[in-house]
Write an enzyme that holds these catalytic residues in place. Sequence first.
Site, short mmCIF file in Angstrom:
data_model
loop_
_atom_site.label_atom_id
_atom_site.label_comp_id
_atom_site.label_asym_id
_atom_site.label_seq_id
_atom_site.Cartn_x
_atom_site.Cartn_y
_atom_site.Cartn_z
N ARG A 1 -3.52 -5.23 -6.26
CA ARG A 1 -3.35 -4.58 -4.95
C ARG A 1 -2.95 -5.58 -3.87
NH1 ARG A 1 -3.39 -1.74 -8.40
NH2 ARG A 1 -4.54 0.19 -8.78
N SER B 1 -7.77 6.15 -3.16
CA SER B 1 -8.81 5.13 -3.35
C SER B 1 -8.95 4.29 -2.09
CB SER B 1 -8.45 4.22 -4.54
OG SER B 1 -8.40 4.98 -5.72
N GLU C 1 -8.73 -0.87 0.66
CA GLU C 1 -7.38 -0.85 0.13
C GLU C 1 -6.44 -0.17 1.13
OE1 GLU C 1 -5.22 1.34 -3.65
OE2 GLU C 1 -7.17 0.42 -3.97
#
Length: 336
Positions: free
Chosen positions: A158, A227, A322
Amino acid sequence: MQLLRQQAAEQYSSFRLPYQLDQVFLAADIADLMQFSGPDYPTVLGEGTNTIFLATQHKPVLRYLAKGISQHADTEHVLLHVEAGHNWHQLVSWTVEQQLWGLENLALIPGSVGAAPVQNIGAYGVELSDRCSYVDFYDWQRREVVRIPASECQFAYRDSIFKQQLQGRGVIVALGLTLSRQPLPVLDYPGLKALPKTASLQQIFETVIQIRQSKLPDYRQLPNCGSFFKNPVITERQFQLIRHGYPTLPGYPQADGVKVPAAWLIEQAGFKGVVVDNVGCYQKQPLVIVNYGLADSAPLLALIATIRSTVMRHFAIELEPEVRLLNSAGQHHVPA
């Protein structure tokens, strides 16, 4: 280039907080990008499925909308050149129709092609970096497009150079993706292991969609950004210490430690299905924070801070969002 003024932020973020964007620029091509000059450049936005506006945005917002696709093929592989404004899932669907292997595990990930390398999106055992050959990046200072090979994009979990050194320094305008004409199934991830090794491209694609739809809320019905936190990577020693008290803690070995599921940590901390002041953790997947009708960002920020502090207190693990959280100046803000 089109300039829109006083836009409702709900149109530009899948979390749909009721704020306003003072200016939104819609750029159709590189020539439009060349109209901007420094020192201050706009906030670059894809489809807003990983961005939450925490307040009215006084800094201009830019969307790059070019959507072309071209391809160069040999007997076994196809190199796709895809412009950044293309929708990611529509691209994956198109590659499946064309019988091109490589992106099927990344089906139904919301957002634009241009946003994919920033986060190095990934799912079900595949990451964007596994298929990416290059990223074309319009550099604000140089006023030209620079082609950055995947090997120089600093892809990680990520993460990428576009979230680090190149953040705010330009616009991703296209990707190069290398796909296979030959079967390339990746089935070693929970949920896909039940498929036969001879599973078709269409079977894998449809299975991934079914799994995602069974676990994750549709942001068009329940506003969310998917998420919310990254899965943290901890040391092997820390993993074993936590597992001594929590034997069911899952762990996935990485080169730099052990990755543990943030969803598991959040559930163990007691937040699964909890709703406070119209914001809460989704009952089927606590890693997803849902907006049930917020009037402002304060309850969201309070929930984020409480989740992070509780997980830290229980497990000595710091959760990192995130999702991109933008304050009124267009700066990323993480509540303590």
